[in-house]
Design an enzyme around this catalytic site. Structure first.
Site, PDB file in Angstrom:
ATOM      1  N   GLU A 175     -49.917  -2.502 -38.545  1.00 24.26           N
ATOM      2  CA  GLU A 175     -48.622  -2.878 -37.604  1.00 24.26           C
ATOM      3  C   GLU A 175     -47.497  -3.096 -38.045  1.00 24.26           C
ATOM      4  O   GLU A 175     -46.818  -4.161 -38.369  1.00 24.26           O
ATOM      5  CB  GLU A 175     -49.187  -4.421 -36.905  1.00 24.26           C
ATOM      6  CG  GLU A 175     -50.563  -4.168 -36.039  1.00 24.26           C
ATOM      7  CD  GLU A 175     -50.849  -5.549 -35.451  1.00 24.26           C
ATOM      8  OE1 GLU A 175     -50.295  -6.588 -35.892  1.00 24.26           O
ATOM      9  OE2 GLU A 175     -51.915  -5.554 -34.888  1.00 24.26           O
ATOM     10  N   GLU A 186     -59.702  -0.354 -32.511  1.00 22.67           N
ATOM     11  CA  GLU A 186     -59.854  -1.733 -31.845  1.00 22.67           C
ATOM     12  C   GLU A 186     -60.065  -1.835 -30.234  1.00 22.67           C
ATOM     13  O   GLU A 186     -59.126  -2.204 -29.692  1.00 22.67           O
ATOM     14  CB  GLU A 186     -58.859  -2.702 -32.291  1.00 22.67           C
ATOM     15  CG  GLU A 186     -58.785  -2.819 -33.663  1.00 22.67           C
ATOM     16  CD  GLU A 186     -57.704  -3.612 -34.320  1.00 22.67           C
ATOM     17  OE1 GLU A 186     -57.221  -4.617 -33.579  1.00 22.67           O
ATOM     18  OE2 GLU A 186     -57.337  -3.393 -35.530  1.00 22.67           O
TER      19      GLU A 186
END
Ligand code: XIL
Length: 373
Positions: A159, A264
Protein backbone atom coordinates in the site's frame (compact mmCIF):
# COMPACT_ATOMS: atom_id res chain seq x y z
CA UNK A 1 -26.59 -12.38 -16.71
CA UNK A 2 -23.29 -14.20 -16.95
CA UNK A 3 -23.80 -16.11 -13.73
CA UNK A 4 -26.95 -17.83 -14.97
CA UNK A 5 -25.10 -20.62 -16.74
CA UNK A 6 -23.81 -21.88 -13.41
CA UNK A 7 -27.26 -22.27 -11.90
CA UNK A 8 -28.39 -25.66 -13.34
CA UNK A 9 -25.22 -27.27 -12.06
CA UNK A 10 -25.56 -25.70 -8.70
CA UNK A 11 -27.80 -28.23 -6.96
CA UNK A 12 -25.64 -31.24 -7.72
CA UNK A 13 -22.43 -29.47 -6.82
CA UNK A 14 -23.90 -28.05 -3.65
CA UNK A 15 -25.27 -31.45 -2.60
CA UNK A 16 -21.89 -32.98 -3.17
CA UNK A 17 -20.33 -30.39 -0.95
CA UNK A 18 -23.07 -30.01 1.63
CA UNK A 19 -21.87 -30.25 5.14
CA UNK A 20 -18.37 -31.19 4.19
CA UNK A 21 -15.60 -28.70 3.79
CA UNK A 22 -13.60 -31.48 2.28
CA UNK A 23 -13.87 -35.09 3.48
CA UNK A 24 -11.72 -37.55 1.56
CA UNK A 25 -12.89 -38.37 -1.92
CA UNK A 26 -14.94 -35.20 -2.24
CA UNK A 27 -14.00 -32.55 -4.74
CA UNK A 28 -12.73 -29.63 -2.74
CA UNK A 29 -11.80 -26.19 -3.95
CA UNK A 30 -8.11 -26.97 -3.78
CA UNK A 31 -8.49 -30.21 -5.71
CA UNK A 32 -10.60 -28.53 -8.39
CA UNK A 33 -8.18 -25.61 -8.77
CA UNK A 34 -5.01 -27.70 -8.54
CA UNK A 35 -3.91 -27.09 -12.12
CA UNK A 36 -5.21 -23.50 -12.26
CA UNK A 37 -3.76 -21.46 -9.40
CA UNK A 38 -3.16 -21.73 -5.66
CA UNK A 39 -6.29 -21.08 -3.63
CA UNK A 40 -5.23 -19.49 -0.38
CA UNK A 41 -6.53 -18.16 2.89
CA UNK A 42 -5.29 -15.83 5.60
CA UNK A 43 -4.84 -17.48 8.99
CA UNK A 44 -5.31 -15.74 12.32
CA UNK A 45 -3.61 -16.35 15.63
CA UNK A 46 -6.72 -18.15 16.96
CA UNK A 47 -6.45 -20.71 14.17
CA UNK A 48 -2.77 -21.22 14.83
CA UNK A 49 -3.06 -21.62 18.55
CA UNK A 50 -6.00 -24.02 18.72
CA UNK A 51 -8.63 -21.43 19.64
CA UNK A 52 -10.55 -21.92 16.40
CA UNK A 53 -10.41 -25.54 15.33
CA UNK A 54 -13.35 -25.26 12.91
CA UNK A 55 -11.61 -22.76 10.64
CA UNK A 56 -8.32 -24.58 11.06
CA UNK A 57 -9.92 -27.75 9.70
CA UNK A 58 -11.69 -25.95 6.86
CA UNK A 59 -8.41 -24.25 5.92
CA UNK A 60 -6.48 -27.53 5.97
CA UNK A 61 -9.02 -29.37 3.82
CA UNK A 62 -9.91 -26.71 1.26
CA UNK A 63 -6.97 -24.41 0.67
CA UNK A 64 -3.52 -24.90 -0.86
CA UNK A 65 -1.83 -21.68 0.27
CA UNK A 66 -1.70 -19.57 3.42
CA UNK A 67 -0.72 -16.08 4.48
CA UNK A 68 -0.61 -14.75 8.07
CA UNK A 69 -3.40 -12.28 8.76
CA UNK A 70 -1.41 -10.31 11.33
CA UNK A 71 1.46 -12.10 13.06
CA UNK A 72 4.18 -11.16 10.54
CA UNK A 73 3.49 -7.44 10.52
CA UNK A 74 6.39 -5.44 11.87
CA UNK A 75 4.63 -4.27 15.05
CA UNK A 76 4.28 -7.92 16.08
CA UNK A 77 7.63 -9.23 14.82
CA UNK A 78 9.77 -6.42 16.19
CA UNK A 79 7.74 -4.54 18.83
CA UNK A 80 10.81 -2.72 20.10
CA UNK A 81 14.04 -2.19 18.28
CA UNK A 82 16.17 -5.32 18.24
CA UNK A 83 13.63 -7.49 20.14
CA UNK A 84 12.05 -9.94 17.80
CA UNK A 85 9.00 -12.06 18.60
CA UNK A 86 8.76 -15.04 16.26
CA UNK A 87 6.64 -17.52 18.27
CA UNK A 88 3.41 -17.10 16.30
CA UNK A 89 5.13 -16.69 12.94
CA UNK A 90 7.08 -19.90 13.63
CA UNK A 91 3.83 -21.74 14.41
CA UNK A 92 2.27 -20.39 11.24
CA UNK A 93 5.14 -21.62 9.05
CA UNK A 94 5.28 -25.00 10.80
CA UNK A 95 1.51 -25.43 10.29
CA UNK A 96 1.86 -24.55 6.61
CA UNK A 97 4.65 -27.04 6.08
CA UNK A 98 2.84 -29.81 7.97
CA UNK A 99 -0.17 -29.27 5.72
CA UNK A 100 1.63 -28.89 2.39
CA UNK A 101 0.74 -25.22 1.88
CA UNK A 102 2.38 -22.63 -0.36
CA UNK A 103 3.40 -20.08 2.26
CA UNK A 104 3.42 -16.34 1.66
CA UNK A 105 4.83 -13.81 4.13
CA UNK A 106 2.85 -10.60 4.77
CA UNK A 107 4.26 -7.97 4.93
CA UNK A 108 7.77 -6.52 5.23
CA UNK A 109 7.20 -2.78 4.73
CA UNK A 110 3.83 -1.16 5.44
CA UNK A 111 2.91 2.19 6.97
CA UNK A 112 0.19 0.51 9.04
CA UNK A 113 0.71 -1.94 11.91
CA UNK A 114 4.33 -0.80 12.08
CA UNK A 115 5.81 0.03 15.50
CA UNK A 116 6.22 3.73 16.27
CA UNK A 117 9.95 3.39 16.87
CA UNK A 118 10.64 2.30 13.29
CA UNK A 119 10.66 5.71 11.63
CA UNK A 120 10.74 8.11 14.58
CA UNK A 121 13.52 8.90 17.05
CA UNK A 122 13.22 9.48 20.82
CA UNK A 123 12.86 13.21 20.04
CA UNK A 124 9.64 12.47 18.16
CA UNK A 125 11.20 13.52 14.84
CA UNK A 126 11.64 11.40 11.73
CA UNK A 127 14.94 9.52 11.77
CA UNK A 128 17.57 10.21 9.12
CA UNK A 129 17.61 8.32 5.81
CA UNK A 130 20.71 6.46 7.02
CA UNK A 131 19.03 5.24 10.21
CA UNK A 132 15.86 4.19 8.41
CA UNK A 133 17.93 2.34 5.82
CA UNK A 134 19.73 0.50 8.61
CA UNK A 135 16.45 -0.38 10.34
CA UNK A 136 14.92 -1.67 7.13
CA UNK A 137 18.04 -3.72 6.54
CA UNK A 138 18.02 -5.34 9.96
CA UNK A 139 14.26 -6.01 9.96
CA UNK A 140 14.03 -7.42 6.45
CA UNK A 141 17.22 -9.45 6.77
CA UNK A 142 16.23 -10.99 10.12
CA UNK A 143 12.71 -11.87 9.03
CA UNK A 144 13.35 -13.13 5.50
CA UNK A 145 16.46 -15.12 6.38
CA UNK A 146 14.71 -16.82 9.33
CA UNK A 147 12.23 -18.42 6.90
CA UNK A 148 14.61 -18.80 3.94
CA UNK A 149 13.46 -21.58 1.64
CA UNK A 150 10.27 -22.10 3.67
CA UNK A 151 8.30 -18.93 2.91
CA UNK A 152 8.02 -19.03 -0.87
CA UNK A 153 7.00 -15.44 -1.51
CA UNK A 154 6.86 -12.11 0.32
CA UNK A 155 4.61 -9.08 0.17
CA UNK A 156 7.64 -6.81 0.27
CA UNK A 157 5.84 -3.48 0.18
CA UNK A 158 2.17 -2.98 0.98
CA UNK A 159 0.00 0.00 0.00
CA UNK A 160 2.51 2.67 -1.03
CA UNK A 161 0.40 4.25 -3.78
CA UNK A 162 -2.91 6.10 -3.45
CA UNK A 163 -5.99 5.70 -5.60
CA UNK A 164 -5.10 8.64 -7.86
CA UNK A 165 -1.58 7.32 -8.48
CA UNK A 166 0.17 9.74 -6.16
CA UNK A 167 2.45 8.32 -3.50
CA UNK A 168 1.23 7.79 0.04
CA UNK A 169 3.04 10.27 2.27
CA UNK A 170 4.05 7.59 4.75
CA UNK A 171 7.04 7.98 7.04
CA UNK A 172 8.98 5.68 4.72
CA UNK A 173 8.23 8.03 1.83
CA UNK A 174 8.89 11.20 3.84
CA UNK A 175 12.33 9.95 4.83
CA UNK A 176 13.52 7.99 1.79
CA UNK A 177 11.23 9.11 -1.03
CA UNK A 178 10.38 6.51 -3.68
CA UNK A 179 13.73 4.81 -3.01
CA UNK A 180 12.36 2.89 -0.03
CA UNK A 181 10.71 0.45 -2.42
CA UNK A 182 13.75 -0.61 -4.49
CA UNK A 183 15.71 -0.78 -1.24
CA UNK A 184 13.18 -3.13 0.35
CA UNK A 185 13.10 -5.38 -2.71
CA UNK A 186 16.89 -5.51 -2.86
CA UNK A 187 17.21 -6.37 0.86
CA UNK A 188 14.56 -9.09 0.64
CA UNK A 189 16.27 -10.61 -2.37
CA UNK A 190 19.66 -10.61 -0.67
CA UNK A 191 18.17 -12.42 2.34
CA UNK A 192 16.53 -15.17 0.24
CA UNK A 193 17.47 -15.12 -3.45
CA UNK A 194 14.95 -17.88 -4.23
CA UNK A 195 11.93 -16.20 -2.67
CA UNK A 196 9.33 -14.59 -4.90
CA UNK A 197 8.78 -10.89 -4.21
CA UNK A 198 5.54 -8.95 -4.56
CA UNK A 199 4.12 -5.44 -4.46
CA UNK A 200 0.64 -5.54 -2.84
CA UNK A 201 -2.14 -2.92 -2.74
CA UNK A 202 -5.91 -2.34 -2.62
CA UNK A 203 -8.25 -0.48 -4.99
CA UNK A 204 -6.11 -1.58 -7.90
CA UNK A 205 -8.95 -1.08 -10.39
CA UNK A 206 -8.47 2.71 -10.27
CA UNK A 207 -6.80 4.02 -13.39
CA UNK A 208 -4.33 6.27 -11.54
CA UNK A 209 -3.17 3.53 -9.24
CA UNK A 210 -3.00 1.05 -12.10
CA UNK A 211 -0.65 3.29 -14.14
CA UNK A 212 1.61 4.08 -11.22
CA UNK A 213 1.91 0.42 -10.19
CA UNK A 214 2.80 -0.44 -13.78
CA UNK A 215 5.46 2.29 -13.69
CA UNK A 216 6.78 0.92 -10.40
CA UNK A 217 7.05 -2.62 -11.77
CA UNK A 218 8.86 -1.37 -14.87
CA UNK A 219 11.24 0.76 -12.81
CA UNK A 220 12.17 -2.16 -10.56
CA UNK A 221 12.72 -4.44 -13.53
CA UNK A 222 14.79 -1.85 -15.42
CA UNK A 223 17.01 -1.57 -12.38
CA UNK A 224 17.55 -5.33 -12.41
CA UNK A 225 15.59 -5.93 -9.22
CA UNK A 226 13.46 -8.99 -8.70
CA UNK A 227 9.69 -8.57 -8.65
CA UNK A 228 7.58 -11.63 -9.42
CA UNK A 229 4.02 -10.48 -8.99
CA UNK A 230 1.63 -7.69 -8.21
CA UNK A 231 -0.87 -8.49 -5.49
CA UNK A 232 -4.36 -7.10 -6.06
CA UNK A 233 -5.85 -7.26 -2.58
CA UNK A 234 -9.47 -7.61 -3.65
CA UNK A 235 -11.44 -6.21 -0.71
CA UNK A 236 -14.50 -5.66 -2.85
CA UNK A 237 -18.14 -4.69 -2.42
CA UNK A 238 -21.36 -5.38 -4.28
CA UNK A 239 -21.08 -2.17 -6.31
CA UNK A 240 -17.33 -1.60 -6.55
CA UNK A 241 -15.10 -2.02 -8.37
CA UNK A 242 -16.43 -2.45 -11.90
CA UNK A 243 -15.22 -5.90 -12.89
CA UNK A 244 -14.11 -4.53 -16.28
CA UNK A 245 -11.79 -2.04 -14.55
CA UNK A 246 -10.43 -4.81 -12.33
CA UNK A 247 -9.72 -6.85 -15.45
CA UNK A 248 -7.94 -3.92 -17.12
CA UNK A 249 -5.58 -3.70 -14.15
CA UNK A 250 -4.98 -7.44 -14.09
CA UNK A 251 -4.04 -7.31 -17.77
CA UNK A 252 -1.90 -4.19 -17.35
CA UNK A 253 0.16 -5.80 -14.57
CA UNK A 254 0.63 -8.99 -16.58
CA UNK A 255 1.64 -6.89 -19.59
CA UNK A 256 4.30 -5.21 -17.43
CA UNK A 257 5.94 -8.62 -17.10
CA UNK A 258 4.80 -10.03 -13.75
CA UNK A 259 2.29 -12.55 -12.46
CA UNK A 260 -0.88 -11.35 -10.79
CA UNK A 261 -2.12 -12.57 -7.43
CA UNK A 262 -5.45 -11.85 -5.85
CA UNK A 263 -4.14 -11.63 -2.34
CA UNK A 264 -6.90 -10.60 0.07
CA UNK A 265 -10.23 -11.42 -1.48
CA UNK A 266 -13.44 -10.76 0.43
CA UNK A 267 -16.80 -9.49 -0.79
CA UNK A 268 -18.78 -7.46 1.72
CA UNK A 269 -22.52 -7.49 1.44
CA UNK A 270 -22.97 -4.61 3.87
CA UNK A 271 -23.72 -0.97 3.02
CA UNK A 272 -20.57 1.10 2.88
CA UNK A 273 -20.29 4.40 4.74
CA UNK A 274 -17.75 5.53 2.11
CA UNK A 275 -17.82 5.27 -1.69
CA UNK A 276 -15.25 2.98 -3.37
CA UNK A 277 -14.23 1.84 0.06
CA UNK A 278 -10.81 0.35 -0.67
CA UNK A 279 -9.19 -1.12 2.44
CA UNK A 280 -7.52 1.67 4.40
CA UNK A 281 -7.37 -0.04 7.80
CA UNK A 282 -7.34 3.29 9.62
CA UNK A 283 -10.80 4.22 8.27
CA UNK A 284 -13.44 3.83 10.97
CA UNK A 285 -17.05 4.90 11.27
CA UNK A 286 -19.52 4.86 14.10
CA UNK A 287 -21.89 1.89 14.41
CA UNK A 288 -25.46 2.47 13.27
CA UNK A 289 -28.17 -0.19 13.34
CA UNK A 290 -29.23 0.77 9.80
CA UNK A 291 -25.79 -0.11 8.49
CA UNK A 292 -25.98 -3.61 9.97
CA UNK A 293 -29.03 -4.99 8.14
CA UNK A 294 -28.26 -8.73 8.14
CA UNK A 295 -27.45 -9.43 11.78
CA UNK A 296 -30.20 -12.06 11.94
CA UNK A 297 -29.30 -13.74 8.64
CA UNK A 298 -28.89 -13.08 4.94
CA UNK A 299 -32.08 -12.96 2.81
CA UNK A 300 -32.00 -15.43 -0.10
CA UNK A 301 -32.08 -12.66 -2.71
CA UNK A 302 -29.03 -10.96 -1.20
CA UNK A 303 -27.19 -14.27 -0.86
CA UNK A 304 -27.92 -15.00 -4.53
CA UNK A 305 -26.59 -11.61 -5.60
CA UNK A 306 -23.46 -12.19 -3.51
CA UNK A 307 -22.99 -15.62 -5.09
CA UNK A 308 -23.38 -14.16 -8.57
CA UNK A 309 -20.79 -11.47 -8.01
CA UNK A 310 -18.25 -13.77 -6.37
CA UNK A 311 -18.76 -16.26 -9.23
CA UNK A 312 -18.17 -13.45 -11.74
CA UNK A 313 -14.83 -12.66 -10.14
CA UNK A 314 -13.78 -16.32 -10.07
CA UNK A 315 -14.80 -16.62 -13.69
CA UNK A 316 -12.46 -13.70 -14.43
CA UNK A 317 -9.60 -15.35 -12.53
CA UNK A 318 -10.14 -18.61 -14.42
CA UNK A 319 -10.29 -16.77 -17.74
CA UNK A 320 -6.84 -15.37 -16.96
CA UNK A 321 -5.41 -18.43 -15.24
CA UNK A 322 -2.24 -18.10 -17.35
CA UNK A 323 -1.59 -14.77 -15.60
CA UNK A 324 -3.01 -15.46 -12.13
CA UNK A 325 -0.85 -17.63 -9.90
CA UNK A 326 -2.78 -17.42 -6.62
CA UNK A 327 -6.18 -16.35 -5.33
CA UNK A 328 -6.22 -15.90 -1.57
CA UNK A 329 -9.29 -15.23 0.57
CA UNK A 330 -8.78 -12.90 3.55
CA UNK A 331 -10.01 -15.45 6.09
CA UNK A 332 -11.61 -18.90 6.16
CA UNK A 333 -15.18 -18.70 7.52
CA UNK A 334 -17.49 -15.67 7.66
CA UNK A 335 -16.95 -15.29 11.39
CA UNK A 336 -13.21 -14.86 10.86
CA UNK A 337 -13.48 -11.94 8.48
CA UNK A 338 -12.12 -8.53 9.43
CA UNK A 339 -15.08 -7.14 7.45
CA UNK A 340 -17.29 -7.79 10.50
CA UNK A 341 -15.38 -4.96 12.17
CA UNK A 342 -14.07 -2.82 9.35
CA UNK A 343 -14.80 -0.03 8.62
CA UNK A 344 -17.56 -0.19 11.25
CA UNK A 345 -17.05 -2.34 14.33
CA UNK A 346 -19.63 -4.89 15.45
CA UNK A 347 -21.47 -5.75 12.24
CA UNK A 348 -22.36 -9.16 10.79
CA UNK A 349 -20.92 -9.70 7.31
CA UNK A 350 -20.85 -12.64 4.91
CA UNK A 351 -17.67 -11.97 2.97
CA UNK A 352 -15.92 -15.33 2.55
CA UNK A 353 -16.39 -18.71 0.86
CA UNK A 354 -17.33 -20.70 4.00
CA UNK A 355 -20.21 -19.87 6.34
CA UNK A 356 -20.18 -19.62 10.12
CA UNK A 357 -20.65 -23.40 10.42
CA UNK A 358 -17.68 -24.05 8.13
CA UNK A 359 -19.89 -25.16 5.26
CA UNK A 360 -18.92 -24.22 1.71
CA UNK A 361 -21.28 -21.65 0.23
CA UNK A 362 -23.12 -22.19 -3.03
CA UNK A 363 -20.43 -20.33 -4.94
CA UNK A 364 -17.87 -23.00 -4.06
CA UNK A 365 -19.99 -25.59 -5.86
CA UNK A 366 -20.37 -23.21 -8.78
CA UNK A 367 -16.63 -22.68 -9.09
CA UNK A 368 -15.96 -26.42 -8.97
CA UNK A 369 -18.67 -27.15 -11.49
CA UNK A 370 -17.49 -24.45 -13.87
CA UNK A 371 -14.03 -26.04 -13.92
CA UNK A 372 -15.51 -29.48 -14.62
CA UNK A 373 -17.43 -28.00 -17.53
C1 XIL B 1 -6.17 -6.47 8.57
C2 XIL B 1 -6.47 -7.64 9.49
O1 XIL B 1 -7.37 -8.50 8.84
C3 XIL B 1 -7.06 -7.14 10.80
O2 XIL B 1 -7.19 -8.22 11.72
C4 XIL B 1 -6.18 -6.05 11.39
O3 XIL B 1 -6.80 -5.53 12.54
C5 XIL B 1 -5.92 -4.93 10.40
O4 XIL B 1 -5.36 -5.49 9.21
N1 XIL B 1 -4.89 -4.80 3.92
C6 XIL B 1 -3.88 -5.62 4.37
C7 XIL B 1 -4.10 -6.50 5.53
O5 XIL B 1 -2.83 -5.69 3.72
O6 XIL B 1 -2.93 -6.72 6.28
C8 XIL B 1 -5.20 -5.97 6.43
O7 XIL B 1 -5.46 -6.94 7.45
C9 XIL B 1 -6.44 -5.65 5.63
C10 XIL B 1 -6.15 -4.62 4.58
Amino acid sequence: MKTRKFIPCLCAATLLLAGCGGRSGEVTLKKALKDKFYIGTALSVAQLTGGDTLSERVARENFSAIVPENCMKSMFLQPSEGSFFFDEADKFVAWGEANGMWITGHCLVWHSQAPDWFCVGSDGQNVSPEILTQRLRSHITAVVSRYKGRIKGWDVVNEAILDDGSWRKSKFYEILGEEFIPLAFQLAHEADPDAELYYNDYSMAFEGKRSEVVRLVKTLRERGLRIDAVGMQGHIGMSYPAIEEFEKSLLAFAEAGVKVMITELDLTVLPSPQPNAGAAVEATFEYQQALNPYAAGLPDSVAAAWTGRMADFFRLFLKHQDKVSRVTLWGVCDDDSWRNDWPIPGRVDYALLFDRQGKPKAVVGEIIQSIKN
